[in-house]
Design a protein around this motif. Structure first.
Motif, short mmCIF file in Angstrom:
data_model
loop_
_atom_site.label_atom_id
_atom_site.label_comp_id
_atom_site.label_asym_id
_atom_site.label_seq_id
_atom_site.Cartn_x
_atom_site.Cartn_y
_atom_site.Cartn_z
N SER A 4 7.38 -41.61 5.73
CA SER A 4 6.80 -42.01 7.02
C SER A 4 5.70 -41.01 7.34
N ILE A 5 4.50 -41.50 7.52
CA ILE A 5 3.35 -40.63 7.70
C ILE A 5 3.04 -40.46 9.17
N THR A 6 3.01 -39.22 9.61
CA THR A 6 2.61 -38.92 10.98
C THR A 6 1.27 -38.22 10.95
N THR A 7 0.26 -38.87 11.47
CA THR A 7 -1.09 -38.32 11.51
C THR A 7 -1.41 -37.88 12.94
N ASN A 8 -1.75 -36.62 13.12
CA ASN A 8 -2.11 -36.11 14.43
C ASN A 8 -3.62 -36.22 14.65
N CYS A 9 -4.02 -36.65 15.82
CA CYS A 9 -5.43 -36.70 16.17
C CYS A 9 -5.98 -35.28 16.24
N ASP A 10 -7.11 -35.04 15.59
CA ASP A 10 -7.69 -33.70 15.56
C ASP A 10 -8.48 -33.38 16.83
N ILE A 11 -8.49 -34.28 17.79
CA ILE A 11 -9.14 -34.02 19.09
C ILE A 11 -8.08 -33.73 20.16
N CYS A 12 -7.12 -34.65 20.32
CA CYS A 12 -6.10 -34.48 21.37
C CYS A 12 -4.79 -33.94 20.83
N ALA A 13 -4.63 -33.85 19.51
CA ALA A 13 -3.44 -33.32 18.84
C ALA A 13 -2.20 -34.18 19.06
N VAL A 14 -2.36 -35.40 19.56
CA VAL A 14 -1.24 -36.31 19.78
C VAL A 14 -1.03 -37.15 18.51
N PRO A 15 0.24 -37.34 18.09
CA PRO A 15 0.50 -38.17 16.91
C PRO A 15 -0.03 -39.59 17.09
N ILE A 16 -0.64 -40.13 16.05
CA ILE A 16 -1.16 -41.50 16.08
C ILE A 16 -0.10 -42.42 15.49
N PRO A 17 0.39 -43.41 16.21
CA PRO A 17 1.38 -44.33 15.65
C PRO A 17 0.85 -44.99 14.38
N PRO A 18 1.70 -45.19 13.38
CA PRO A 18 1.23 -45.77 12.12
C PRO A 18 0.51 -47.11 12.28
N SER A 19 0.96 -47.92 13.25
CA SER A 19 0.37 -49.25 13.42
C SER A 19 -0.96 -49.22 14.16
N ASP A 20 -1.35 -48.04 14.69
CA ASP A 20 -2.63 -47.91 15.38
C ASP A 20 -3.72 -47.51 14.39
N SER A 21 -4.90 -48.11 14.54
CA SER A 21 -6.01 -47.72 13.67
C SER A 21 -6.50 -46.34 14.06
N ARG A 22 -7.03 -45.63 13.07
CA ARG A 22 -7.59 -44.29 13.32
C ARG A 22 -8.86 -44.12 12.50
N TYR A 23 -9.76 -43.26 12.99
CA TYR A 23 -11.01 -42.96 12.31
C TYR A 23 -10.78 -41.74 11.44
N HIS A 24 -11.02 -41.90 10.14
CA HIS A 24 -10.76 -40.83 9.18
C HIS A 24 -12.06 -40.39 8.54
N CYS A 25 -12.29 -39.07 8.50
CA CYS A 25 -13.51 -38.53 7.90
C CYS A 25 -13.18 -37.89 6.55
N PRO A 26 -13.65 -38.46 5.43
CA PRO A 26 -13.37 -37.91 4.11
C PRO A 26 -14.12 -36.61 3.81
N SER A 27 -15.17 -36.31 4.58
CA SER A 27 -16.03 -35.15 4.26
C SER A 27 -15.87 -33.99 5.23
N HIS A 28 -15.11 -34.16 6.29
CA HIS A 28 -14.99 -33.11 7.31
C HIS A 28 -14.21 -31.92 6.76
N PRO A 29 -14.71 -30.69 6.93
CA PRO A 29 -13.97 -29.51 6.44
C PRO A 29 -12.61 -29.40 7.12
N SER A 30 -11.57 -29.16 6.33
CA SER A 30 -10.22 -28.97 6.86
C SER A 30 -9.53 -27.87 6.07
N PRO A 31 -10.06 -26.64 6.14
CA PRO A 31 -9.55 -25.55 5.31
C PRO A 31 -8.15 -25.10 5.72
N THR A 32 -7.41 -24.61 4.75
CA THR A 32 -6.12 -23.97 4.98
C THR A 32 -6.14 -22.62 4.27
#
Length: 493
Positions: free
Chosen positions: A249-277
Motif C-alpha cells: 500500500s503506497i502512501t505518498t505525502n504531498c511535498d507542499i502541505c505534507a499531508v498524505p495523498i489518498p491512493p485514489s486521488d490524482s497527484r502531480y509527480h515531477c520526475p526531475s525534481h531534486p529529492s536528495p537523501t
C-alpha cells in the motif's frame, strides 16, 4: 556454490602471530548457452533444478534451460499445450529462472590466489542478491518492485528510482515487495537490507506458481516480476500474486502541505525534481504535489497559468510533471499506478525546444506553433535497404556489420503543427508528437558499436513518439529513453 577453504595454524605477519581467517573461494559463473565466462558480478538468471546459469542476453532472446517454456503468463499456456494433462501421471512443472547477482568483494577484503582460484576472506553467500532486478537499470529491487502485466508477457518490471524518474513503461504498474523486505518485518540485527535470497524452497515455488495460474492466469510469472513504489511503502495490503511477494500500500505525502495523498486521488509527480537523501545526495524524482496545493500555487502566482495544469504542467522548479493515480484491481487485490497525463511535449522535447515554442507563441500568438524541434546530430542504423536521402559516403563499417548515418531532419512536426493550430492547441500534446506503436516482438540491440543508438524494448511494449527515418527504421521512445526502432518489430496503433 562457493566453498570455504580452511587454513591450519596461525599466520605470521611482520614476525607476529595473527589469528586464523577463513578463506572463501570466489564464485565463477559461466553462461550455459553462449559460454561467456565471469558473469557472476552482473545480473544473470539461475535455474535451480538444472543447476545452470544464463547471461541476460541469452535469457532475453529466449534461450532458457531445457525445461523452460517462455516468459511470464505465456509459459504456462505453452506448457499446457505441449503436455496434455493426465491424472494418472505426474509431470515436471515448468522451471523458473530467478535473477541473481554477486556483489564484488569489498576493497578491504584480503584476496589471494589458491590453485588458480581467487579466494577472499569475504563470504560470497553474504553478497548474493537473488530475486527481482530492474529491467531498466539492473538494480536489485526486492524491497520495492513495480511489475508490468503487459511487457514481455508480464515478466518485466522496474525499481522504485526508475519509476520515480519516469524511466519505466507506460502501462499500469503493481507495487510489491519480497516478504523479507516488507515494513514491520523482524530481521536479524546483522541483516543487510540490500541483500537477500528468496526464502522458500524453489520446487515449492514452482508448484505454487502453477497452482495459482490455473485460477488466475495473470498470477503466473516464471521470473516473479514484482513491482516497487513511489515515496513510502508503509503498509502491506494483501498477499501478492507471486509466491513470497506481497502487495504494497503506497502512501505518498504531498511535498507542499505534507499531508498524505489518498491512493485514489490524482497527484502531480515531477520526475526531475531534486529529492536528495543522506544515502543518495543526487537522487531525483521523489516529489509529488496534491491537486489542491498545485492549484493554490497558481492562485498565489508561484506558477503561471501557462505553466499550470492546462499548459506545460510544471513544478515550482520549472520541470514538467506527469499526473498519476492508484487504481484498485480486483484480480489480485492490488493497487496499480496509472499515468493519467504524460509529459507535455514528450521525452524528445528538450528545454531548448520548449523555449523556442514559447518564443513563437509570444511573438505571434495567432500563428501556428513552430514547425520543428531543434534537430542536431545524426541518426545511425543497421545497413539494410539504402535510403535515397542519405549520402553515399555515410556507410560505416563495424566488424562484420555495416551501419548507415543520416543527418537528423525536421520532419516530426511538419504536419502535426498545422493540425495542432487548427484545433487551437497552444501547447504540445501529452506524451509528445509522433505515432504510437506496440511491440509485436522484443528487440535487444547488439552490445557495443554494433547496437549503438538503438532502442531496447520487450514484446508488448508501448513505443511512443515514433518518427520514421525510412521504410525500415524509425526513432521512438520507451522507458524514458529514445533510440532507433526496427519497424518490422512494431505495429502502429
Amino acid at each position: 556454490m562457493p566453498r570455504s577453504i580452511p587454513q591450519d595454524g596461525p599466520v605470521e605477519i611482520d614476525g607476529k602471530s595473527a589469528p586464523v581467517t577463513t578463506q572463501f573461494e570466489e564464485p565463477l559463473v559461466d553462461c550455459y548457452r553462449c559460454g561467456r565466462n565471469g558473469i557472476q558480478y552482473e545480473v544473470y538468471k539461475h535455474c535451480d533444478p538444472c543447476a545452470v546459469d544464463l547471461c541476460m542476453r541469452c535469457y532475453r532472446i529466449g534461450r532458457g534451460c531445457n525445461h523452460w517454456f517462455g516468459f511470464g503468463f505465456a509459459a504456462q499456456a505453452k506448457f499446457d499445450a505441449s503436455h496434455p494433462r493426465r491424472v494418472s501421471r505426474s509431470m515436471e512443472l515448468p522451471h523458473l529462472l530467478v535473477g541473481r547477482q554477486y556483489r564484488k568483494p569489498p576493497q578491504k577484503a584480503v584476496q589471494t590466489t589458491s590453485q588458480g582460484h581467487l579466494t577472499t576472506d569475504s563470504d560470497p553467500t553474504s553478497r548474493l542478491q537473488e530475486g527481482q532486478f530492474c529491467d531498466h537499470c539492473g538494480a536489485f529491487a526486492n524491497a520495492c518492485y513495480w511489475s508490468c502485466d503487459y511487457c514481455n508477457d508480464g515478466e518485466w518490471g522496474f525499481c522504485n528510482d526508475c519509476v520515480n524518474t519516469h524511466h519505466c513503461c507506460s502501462h499500469p504498474l503493481l507495487p510489491i515487495a519480497h516478504k523479507l523486505f516488507t515494513p514491520g518485518c523482524v530481521l536479524p540485527r546483522s541483516y543487510d537490507p540490500h541483500v537477500g535470497a528468496l526464502n522458500s524452497n524453489l520446487s515449492e515455488l514452482h508448484a505454487t506458481s502453477a497452482q495459482r495460474s490455473a485460477v488466475n492466469p495473470r498470477s503466473f510469472s516464471p521470473a516473479h516480476s514484482a513491482p516497487s513504489s513511489a515515496t513510502s511503502a508503509t503498509d502491506v495490503a494483501s498477499a501478492g500474486p507471486f509466491p513470497d511477494f506481497v502487495n504494497l500500500s503506497i502512501t505518498t505525502n504531498c511535498d507542499i502541505c505534507a499531508v498524505p495523498i489518498p491512493p485514489s486521488d490524482s497527484r502531480y509527480h515531477c520526475p526531475s525534481h531534486p529529492s536528495p537523501t543522506k544515502a543518495a545526495p543526487t537522487r531525483t524524482g521523489d516529489y509529488d504535489i496534491c491537486t489542491g496545493c498545485y492549484h493554490n500555487l497558481i492562485k498565489i502566482g508561484r506558477i503561471t497559468r501557462d505553466a499550470g495544469p492546462a499548459g506545460w504542467r510544471k513544478c515550482p522548479e520549472g520541470h514538467r510533471m506527469i499526473v498519476t493515480v492508484f487504481k484498485a484491481d480486483g484480480a489480485d487485490a492490488g493497487q496499480r499506478r496509472v499515468v493519467l497525463n504524460d509529459l507535455v511535449g514528450g521525452v524528445k522535447m528538450s528545454d531548448q525546444d520548449i523555449a523556442l515554442w514559447q518564443q513563437n507563441l509570444d511573438s505571434s500568438p495567432a500563428s501556428a506553433p513552430p514547425s520543428a524541434f531543434t534537430t542536431k546530430g545524426q541518426w545511425t542504423w543497421q545497413d539494410g535497404t539504402p535510403d535515397p536521402a542519405e549520402s553515399t559516403d555515410s556507410l560505416q563499417q563495424y566488424g562484420s556489420g555495416a551501419r548507415r548515418t543520416r543527418s537528423k531532419k525536421a520532419n516530426l512536426l511538419g504536419n502535426v503543427s498545422a493540425e495542432s493550430s487548427k484545433k487551437g492547441n497552444r501547447f504540445p500534446p501529452n506524451g509528445g508528437f509522433g505515432k504510437k506503436c506496440i511491440a509485436l516482438w522484443s528487440y535487444y540491440p547488439e552490445e557495443g558499436d554494433a547496437g549503438a543508438g538503438e532502442l531496447m524494448f520487450p514484446k508488448g511494449a508501448m513505443v511512443g513518439e515514433v518518427e520514421e527515418i525510412n521504410e525500415d527504421w524509425a526513432e521512438g521512445v520507451y522507458m524514458g529513453e529514445r533510440g532507433l526502432v526496427p519497424m518490422v518489430r512494431v505495429r502502429e496503433l
